[in-house]
Design a protein around this motif. Sequence first.
Motif, PDB file in Angstrom:
ATOM      1  N   HIS A  87       0.838  -1.209   0.000  1.00  0.00           N
ATOM      2  CA  HIS A  87       0.000   0.000   0.000  1.00  0.00           C
ATOM      3  C   HIS A  87       0.874   1.261   0.000  1.00  0.00           C
ATOM      4  O   HIS A  87       0.576   2.236  -0.697  1.00  0.00           O
ATOM      5  CB  HIS A  87      -0.932   0.018   1.216  1.00  0.00           C
ATOM      6  CG  HIS A  87      -2.128  -0.864   1.034  1.00  0.00           C
ATOM      7  ND1 HIS A  87      -3.064  -0.621   0.073  1.00  0.00           N
ATOM      8  CD2 HIS A  87      -2.533  -1.983   1.675  1.00  0.00           C
ATOM      9  CE1 HIS A  87      -4.000  -1.546   0.119  1.00  0.00           C
ATOM     10  NE2 HIS A  87      -3.709  -2.395   1.088  1.00  0.00           N
ATOM     11  N   ARG A  90       2.260   1.817  -3.404  1.00  0.00           N
ATOM     12  CA  ARG A  90       1.247   2.319  -4.339  1.00  0.00           C
ATOM     13  C   ARG A  90       0.980   3.811  -4.093  1.00  0.00           C
ATOM     14  O   ARG A  90       0.841   4.588  -5.037  1.00  0.00           O
ATOM     15  CB  ARG A  90      -0.046   1.520  -4.202  1.00  0.00           C
ATOM     16  CG  ARG A  90       0.090   0.112  -4.714  1.00  0.00           C
ATOM     17  CD  ARG A  90      -1.177  -0.667  -4.525  1.00  0.00           C
ATOM     18  NE  ARG A  90      -2.130  -0.348  -5.555  1.00  0.00           N
ATOM     19  CZ  ARG A  90      -3.015  -1.196  -6.034  1.00  0.00           C
ATOM     20  NH1 ARG A  90      -3.061  -2.417  -5.573  1.00  0.00           N
ATOM     21  NH2 ARG A  90      -3.848  -0.847  -6.966  1.00  0.00           N
ATOM     22  N   SER A  91       0.887   4.166  -2.813  1.00  0.00           N
ATOM     23  CA  SER A  91       0.655   5.581  -2.491  1.00  0.00           C
ATOM     24  C   SER A  91       1.824   6.428  -2.969  1.00  0.00           C
ATOM     25  O   SER A  91       1.639   7.512  -3.532  1.00  0.00           O
ATOM     26  CB  SER A  91       0.488   5.773  -0.982  1.00  0.00           C
ATOM     27  OG  SER A  91      -0.646   5.101  -0.539  1.00  0.00           O
ATOM     28  N   ASP A  93       3.911   5.748  -5.350  1.00  0.00           N
ATOM     29  CA  ASP A  93       3.895   5.778  -6.811  1.00  0.00           C
ATOM     30  C   ASP A  93       2.927   6.865  -7.301  1.00  0.00           C
ATOM     31  O   ASP A  93       3.265   7.675  -8.169  1.00  0.00           O
ATOM     32  CB  ASP A  93       3.475   4.391  -7.335  1.00  0.00           C
ATOM     33  CG  ASP A  93       3.450   4.321  -8.844  1.00  0.00           C
ATOM     34  OD1 ASP A  93       4.326   4.931  -9.473  1.00  0.00           O
ATOM     35  OD2 ASP A  93       2.547   3.663  -9.402  1.00  0.00           O
ATOM     36  N   ALA A  94       1.714   6.865  -6.709  1.00  0.00           N
ATOM     37  CA  ALA A  94       0.718   7.877  -7.091  1.00  0.00           C
ATOM     38  C   ALA A  94       1.250   9.276  -6.773  1.00  0.00           C
ATOM     39  O   ALA A  94       1.125  10.193  -7.592  1.00  0.00           O
ATOM     40  CB  ALA A  94      -0.592   7.621  -6.356  1.00  0.00           C
ATOM     41  N   ARG A  97       3.716  10.434  -9.306  1.00  0.00           N
ATOM     42  CA  ARG A  97       3.063  10.787 -10.577  1.00  0.00           C
ATOM     43  C   ARG A  97       2.331  12.130 -10.453  1.00  0.00           C
ATOM     44  O   ARG A  97       2.343  12.934 -11.379  1.00  0.00           O
ATOM     45  CB  ARG A  97       2.108   9.673 -11.016  1.00  0.00           C
ATOM     46  CG  ARG A  97       2.844   8.431 -11.511  1.00  0.00           C
ATOM     47  CD  ARG A  97       1.900   7.293 -11.793  1.00  0.00           C
ATOM     48  NE  ARG A  97       2.582   6.025 -11.805  1.00  0.00           N
ATOM     49  CZ  ARG A  97       2.992   5.385 -12.905  1.00  0.00           C
ATOM     50  NH1 ARG A  97       2.796   5.915 -14.077  1.00  0.00           N
ATOM     51  NH2 ARG A  97       3.602   4.221 -12.814  1.00  0.00           N
ATOM     52  N   PHE A  98       1.690  12.353  -9.303  1.00  0.00           N
ATOM     53  CA  PHE A  98       1.015  13.644  -9.084  1.00  0.00           C
ATOM     54  C   PHE A  98       2.050  14.779  -9.124  1.00  0.00           C
ATOM     55  O   PHE A  98       1.799  15.840  -9.703  1.00  0.00           O
ATOM     56  CB  PHE A  98       0.301  13.674  -7.736  1.00  0.00           C
ATOM     57  CG  PHE A  98      -0.936  12.806  -7.655  1.00  0.00           C
ATOM     58  CD1 PHE A  98      -1.299  11.972  -8.700  1.00  0.00           C
ATOM     59  CD2 PHE A  98      -1.742  12.824  -6.533  1.00  0.00           C
ATOM     60  CE1 PHE A  98      -2.430  11.172  -8.628  1.00  0.00           C
ATOM     61  CE2 PHE A  98      -2.875  12.032  -6.447  1.00  0.00           C
ATOM     62  CZ  PHE A  98      -3.214  11.205  -7.502  1.00  0.00           C
ATOM     63  N   SER A 100       4.846  14.802 -10.708  1.00  0.00           N
ATOM     64  CA  SER A 100       5.275  14.991 -12.096  1.00  0.00           C
ATOM     65  C   SER A 100       4.220  15.791 -12.876  1.00  0.00           C
ATOM     66  O   SER A 100       4.557  16.653 -13.701  1.00  0.00           O
ATOM     67  CB  SER A 100       5.544  13.623 -12.731  1.00  0.00           C
ATOM     68  OG  SER A 100       5.053  13.525 -14.021  1.00  0.00           O
ATOM     69  N   VAL A 101       2.923  15.515 -12.598  1.00  0.00           N
ATOM     70  CA  VAL A 101       1.832  16.271 -13.250  1.00  0.00           C
ATOM     71  C   VAL A 101       1.940  17.750 -12.889  1.00  0.00           C
ATOM     72  O   VAL A 101       1.853  18.630 -13.767  1.00  0.00           O
ATOM     73  CB  VAL A 101       0.453  15.707 -12.812  1.00  0.00           C
ATOM     74  CG1 VAL A 101      -0.683  16.647 -13.235  1.00  0.00           C
ATOM     75  CG2 VAL A 101       0.228  14.325 -13.406  1.00  0.00           C
ATOM     76  N   LEU A 114      -5.599  19.627  -7.521  1.00  0.00           N
ATOM     77  CA  LEU A 114      -4.974  18.345  -7.170  1.00  0.00           C
ATOM     78  C   LEU A 114      -4.490  18.334  -5.715  1.00  0.00           C
ATOM     79  O   LEU A 114      -4.193  17.266  -5.153  1.00  0.00           O
ATOM     80  CB  LEU A 114      -3.782  18.097  -8.126  1.00  0.00           C
ATOM     81  CG  LEU A 114      -3.313  16.658  -8.351  1.00  0.00           C
ATOM     82  CD1 LEU A 114      -4.479  15.757  -8.716  1.00  0.00           C
ATOM     83  CD2 LEU A 114      -2.256  16.630  -9.438  1.00  0.00           C
ATOM     84  N   SER A 117      -5.906  15.856  -3.021  1.00  0.00           N
ATOM     85  CA  SER A 117      -5.467  14.457  -3.226  1.00  0.00           C
ATOM     86  C   SER A 117      -4.033  14.265  -2.740  1.00  0.00           C
ATOM     87  O   SER A 117      -3.694  13.226  -2.170  1.00  0.00           O
ATOM     88  CB  SER A 117      -5.565  14.071  -4.705  1.00  0.00           C
ATOM     89  OG  SER A 117      -6.897  14.123  -5.117  1.00  0.00           O
ATOM     90  N   ARG A 120      -4.097  14.109   1.018  1.00  0.00           N
ATOM     91  CA  ARG A 120      -4.666  12.828   1.452  1.00  0.00           C
ATOM     92  C   ARG A 120      -3.621  11.708   1.348  1.00  0.00           C
ATOM     93  O   ARG A 120      -3.474  10.886   2.249  1.00  0.00           O
ATOM     94  CB  ARG A 120      -5.889  12.499   0.581  1.00  0.00           C
ATOM     95  CG  ARG A 120      -6.797  11.448   1.157  1.00  0.00           C
ATOM     96  CD  ARG A 120      -8.142  11.385   0.456  1.00  0.00           C
ATOM     97  NE  ARG A 120      -8.046  11.654  -0.967  1.00  0.00           N
ATOM     98  CZ  ARG A 120      -8.649  12.660  -1.584  1.00  0.00           C
ATOM     99  NH1 ARG A 120      -9.410  13.475  -0.909  1.00  0.00           N
ATOM    100  NH2 ARG A 120      -8.508  12.850  -2.879  1.00  0.00           N
TER     101      ARG A 120
END
Lengths: 210, 246
Positions: A87, A90-91, A93-94, A97-98, A100-101, A114, A117, A120
């Motif tokens: 978990h 995964r968090s 990783d997200a 990516r956020f 990088s966005v 954003l 998120s 969170r």
Amino acid sequence: MTTLTKNNEDKLVALASIAAELHTVMNVAYGVSLAAKNAKVISAQAGEKGLGFQPITDFIDEISQLAINGVSTINDNALKLSKISVHEQRSYDAYQRFQSVIKKNKDAAYIGSLAPSMVRIENHMIDSFKDFKNSMKDLFVLLEDMDKHMLSARAIASVSRVVTSDTQEFRSKLDVVANDLDDAAIFIKEKVSDSYEHLDHVKNLTRKHA
Amino acid sequence: MKVTKIFDKNHQWFMFGRDPEKPESIIDTNQYMIVAGERALLMDPGGIEVFAPMLGAILHHARADQVTDLFASHQDPDIISSLGLWDQALPEAKLHAPWIWEGFIRHFGMNNIEYVGIPDEGSTIDLGSLTLELIPAHYLHASGNYHVYDPIGKVLMSGDVGAALETPEGPIYVDDFEEHTSRMKMFHQRWMPSNRAKNDWISRVRNLDIEYMAPQHGRVFKGDDVTRFLDWFEELEVGTAVANNN
């Protein structure tokens, strides 16, 4: 590859190694439990002569049950740690990516939306980290308890040899049980020690990215 | 990620695709978004590899919390393997997807988003100011499969039907239908398993008023090219891997 990703991979391998070490322990513990039940039958057949041996066979049975239950609990804890690690990965990783966005889309009209998120995920990662540390502490305690149980098992194996020497008729059969118990306790102690080392490695990896 | 507005009146249709940063080894995909007032629907949001460029592109046109609904035409990884990441970006959203694929799609990771299973006969998505129809397209190509029809914009998001294997430089719209069939033929013959399912879908879709047909790969069909496609597809024999092996 990021440090956290590499750390998490190493952690997952170390936690899987604990489960693998303890899988063999489970088989040995079942063997000792069976031997203890056989010993109980032997001491019952011995009638009055076997009375002195009965508390010892009861104890062997008890210690093998403790080993079986202990290994099961340790495996559950190792699995829980693995799940937290997955978990967490995964968090993370997200989160990456956020980030990088945000970096690549500074001019986007709604890039600020954003933020909730991101917050969170940050909170989730902090909670996961705390949960992981607490579960790791629990696992250390469980391994220490198991080590103590195996020390007791070795002690009782020594005592049982003395007792069996007084019951000549069943000595050879009960000696086998005592030896099996001692061998099993040595084996389990070794596996617990190896598991402890794996967990120590996990602890060091966790400390690195604390 | 290239963004094209394919419909723009009271609500808007956006097409995302032809991503120049996409790894060459993965198939190019088209993602679509409808923005209708304060709500937005993201359709076939794509694989993990396109998540970041997609999210970045969306935030130029809608707020994250505005994307209240997701749609997955079927369960393939190029359609929805990014779900675990959308689950963290849009935790309050609903995913409309075929009921038969729920247990499979959840493998992509879904702890927050709500799964709304679409029944076999189809359903609707209500975006408040706009209601969309979910048209059954079973076995085209997945055994549980739907397309999204917008009766106001006259747009059909047709999933893998109408798809073509395209380069990242390819144009957005079909400009020469006959020439374009060469990019579609193998795709439809190999990925579509059933002539019966194909003809059933064509007969129902012919009753819809369609100005734009927007597939998940390749180019968008406009005007008469939609009918040309339906005629071409009707004539095409599909499920050829079985026929070729017999």
